[in-house]
Write a protein that holds these residues in place. Structure first.
Motif, PDB file in Angstrom:
ATOM      1  N   THR A   6       0.818  -1.217   0.000  1.00 57.97           N
ATOM      2  CA  THR A   6       0.000   0.000   0.000  1.00 57.97           C
ATOM      3  C   THR A   6       0.850   1.266   0.000  1.00 57.97           C
TER       4      THR A   6
ATOM      5  N   LYS B 110      10.244   3.729   3.073  1.00 57.98           N
ATOM      6  CA  LYS B 110       9.332   2.994   3.943  1.00 57.98           C
ATOM      7  C   LYS B 110      10.038   2.462   5.192  1.00 57.98           C
TER       8      LYS B 110
ATOM      9  N   ARG C 284       3.544   7.474  11.191  1.00 55.79           N
ATOM     10  CA  ARG C 284       2.168   7.416  10.721  1.00 55.79           C
ATOM     11  C   ARG C 284       1.761   8.661   9.943  1.00 55.79           C
ATOM     12  N   ASP C 285       2.362   9.814  10.257  1.00 55.50           N
ATOM     13  CA  ASP C 285       2.049  11.037   9.507  1.00 55.50           C
ATOM     14  C   ASP C 285       2.445  10.881   8.043  1.00 55.50           C
TER      15      ASP C 285
ATOM     16  N   GLU D 289       2.794   7.970   6.401  1.00 58.05           N
ATOM     17  CA  GLU D 289       1.915   6.967   5.799  1.00 58.05           C
ATOM     18  C   GLU D 289       0.567   7.561   5.433  1.00 58.05           C
ATOM     19  N   THR D 290       0.010   8.370   6.318  1.00 52.95           N
ATOM     20  CA  THR D 290      -1.290   8.986   6.057  1.00 52.95           C
ATOM     21  C   THR D 290      -1.233   9.897   4.838  1.00 52.95           C
ATOM     22  N   ALA D 291      -0.160  10.675   4.733  1.00 50.54           N
ATOM     23  CA  ALA D 291      -0.013  11.586   3.593  1.00 50.54           C
ATOM     24  C   ALA D 291       0.091  10.814   2.279  1.00 50.54           C
TER      25      ALA D 291
ATOM     26  N   GLU E 291      -1.005   7.638   1.745  1.00 51.40           N
ATOM     27  CA  GLU E 291      -2.264   6.927   1.498  1.00 51.40           C
ATOM     28  C   GLU E 291      -3.324   7.840   0.885  1.00 51.40           C
ATOM     29  N   ALA E 292      -3.213   9.142   1.132  1.00 52.49           N
ATOM     30  CA  ALA E 292      -4.188  10.087   0.569  1.00 52.49           C
ATOM     31  C   ALA E 292      -4.144  10.096  -0.959  1.00 52.49           C
TER      32      ALA E 292
ATOM     33  N   HIS F 223      -3.893   7.304  -2.820  1.00 55.70           N
ATOM     34  CA  HIS F 223      -4.451   6.076  -3.381  1.00 55.70           C
ATOM     35  C   HIS F 223      -5.629   6.377  -4.297  1.00 55.70           C
TER      36      HIS F 223
ATOM     37  N   ARG G 145      -8.295   2.062  -2.753  1.00 56.31           N
ATOM     38  CA  ARG G 145      -8.996   2.264  -1.479  1.00 56.31           C
ATOM     39  C   ARG G 145     -10.051   1.183  -1.270  1.00 56.31           C
TER      40      ARG G 145
ATOM     41  N   ASP H 108     -10.034  -1.606   1.768  1.00 61.99           N
ATOM     42  CA  ASP H 108     -11.187  -1.724   2.672  1.00 61.99           C
ATOM     43  C   ASP H 108     -11.759  -3.142   2.654  1.00 61.99           C
TER      44      ASP H 108
END
Length: 366
Positions: A139, A258, A275-276, A278-280, A282-283, A285, A290, A294
């Protein structure tokens, strides 16, 4: 469009059994045949199928040559190969000659000659052949690829990848992959994602490498592309280093990695880690990714990368589309197994890398 892809699975070791369990969650695909040398492996598979309610209409084959019957069966569309590395190429070639599409575990082949044989057979038969490199569906990597396509890193000039995994206690694995090999025997986990980021076999190509192995067969390989970009590839299974595939990207306007700590640095933006970061990432995707993430989490799949990989594979086959990872990619990423050994055995000699596309990828040289 094919409604259901009928699969013949060859090899029921750890990887094959994981595949068998996973395909209970893959829609529009059905495992119709299994083959393995071991009757105990087949019995384990039978129990899994019974538990999942999938034991009906699955034919089991045991014995040295029974895998050929799967390749010949009119009930099979896709031959899915999870056997030992040395058998991957010959099984895939035979399956394609019988009119079957093929998906095979990594590496696709163990020599440059086998890589050419895979390419030649694919072109001669018109069958689809893909390598199951699950790290291309990580991911983190899927988000990075979207960022690359949107130009968020500027021009990417260098990538790093690896397979670093302390397997000193697993002597069976280590003896096979390390003790008799002077180079990098397991390159595709690190190399595949790097080649996708650099658009290798499309706008660029790999041209040469130098490889060196030191004590404990720790290997470092430096690869150069026709456009003058570089890839650093590492392999280490004999030291206490923590697991890592590195997954580093360096661009003119940004940097990402990574391992060991997710990191993202873009020009004009603050440094993000953990995590900051990773979140950026993942936005970025896309919608399909997504949805698959899920779904996989909701289903509780064993490995999200594998689930996304198989969903892509079956979708491409059903819609008669080219696989995400072509036979040219499979051959290129796998041939590094032999070429790194040739280089390392000669003290880091520069070795040319074949162009399996035969000039279809022709970027400018620098």
């Amino acid at each position: 469009m094919n409604n259901v892809i009928r699969i013949g699975l060859i090899g029921l070791g750890a990887r094959g059994m994981a595949t068998l369990r996973r395909y209970a969650h893959i829609p529009d695909a059905k495992i119709v045949a299994l083959a393995d040398l071991s009757t105990s492996h087949l019995e384990d598979a039978r129990q899994v199928l019974t538990y999942q309610g999938r034991h009906r209409d699955v034919t089991l084959y045991d014995g040295e040559s029974q895998w050929r019957q799967i390749c010949q069966s009119e009930e099979v569309d896709l031959v899915y190969i999870c056997t030992d590395w040395a058998s991957h190429a010959r099984m895939a070639i035979y399956a394609m000659q019988q009119g079957k599409d093929v998906a095979l575990e990594v590496p696709a082949a163990m020599s440059v000659r086998e890589c050419w044989d895979l390419v030649d057979t694919t072109e001669q038969t018109g069958q689809r052949c893909t390598m199951l490199e699950n790290c291309c569906y990580d991911t983190f990597h899927l988000g990075i690829m979207q960022m690359v396509r949107q130009g968020r890193f500027g021009e990417v000039t260098h990538c790093e990848g690896a397979y670093i995994h302390d397997l000193r206690s697993d002597l069976g694995w280590v003896s096979y992959t390390v003790l008799d090999h002077m180079g990098n025997p397991y390159p595709t986990h690190g190399l595949g994602p790097a080649c996708q980021i650099l658009d290798i076999n499309h706008s660029d190509r790999l041209v040469s490498l130098v490889s060196m192995s030191g004590l404990n067969k720790v290997n470092n390989t430096l690869i150069r592309t026709a456009r003058g970009k570089t890839i650093l590839l590492q392999f280490d299974e004999r030291t206490p280093r923590p697991y890592s595939r590195i997954q580093t990207l360096c661009g003119t306007q940004g940097y990402a990695q990574k391992y060991p700590l997710p990191t993202l640095q873009l020009d004009g933006s603050p440094l993000l880690q953990g995590r900051d970061a990773e979140t950026a990432i993942e936005a970025y995707h896309d919608r399909e990714t997504r949805q698959l993430i899920d779904e996989g989490r909701r289903l509780g799949v064993e490995n999200l990368m594998n689930y996304i990989m198989d969903r892509h594979l079956i979708s491409n086959l059903r819609h008669e589309q080219a696989p995400d990872i072509s036979v040219y990619d499979a051959a290129l990423w796998s041939c590094v197994t032999e070429l790194t050994a040739l280089s390392a055995e000669q003290g880091g000699k520069l070795i040319e890398i074949p162009d399996f596309t035969r000039g279809k990828s022709a970027p400018r040289t620098s």
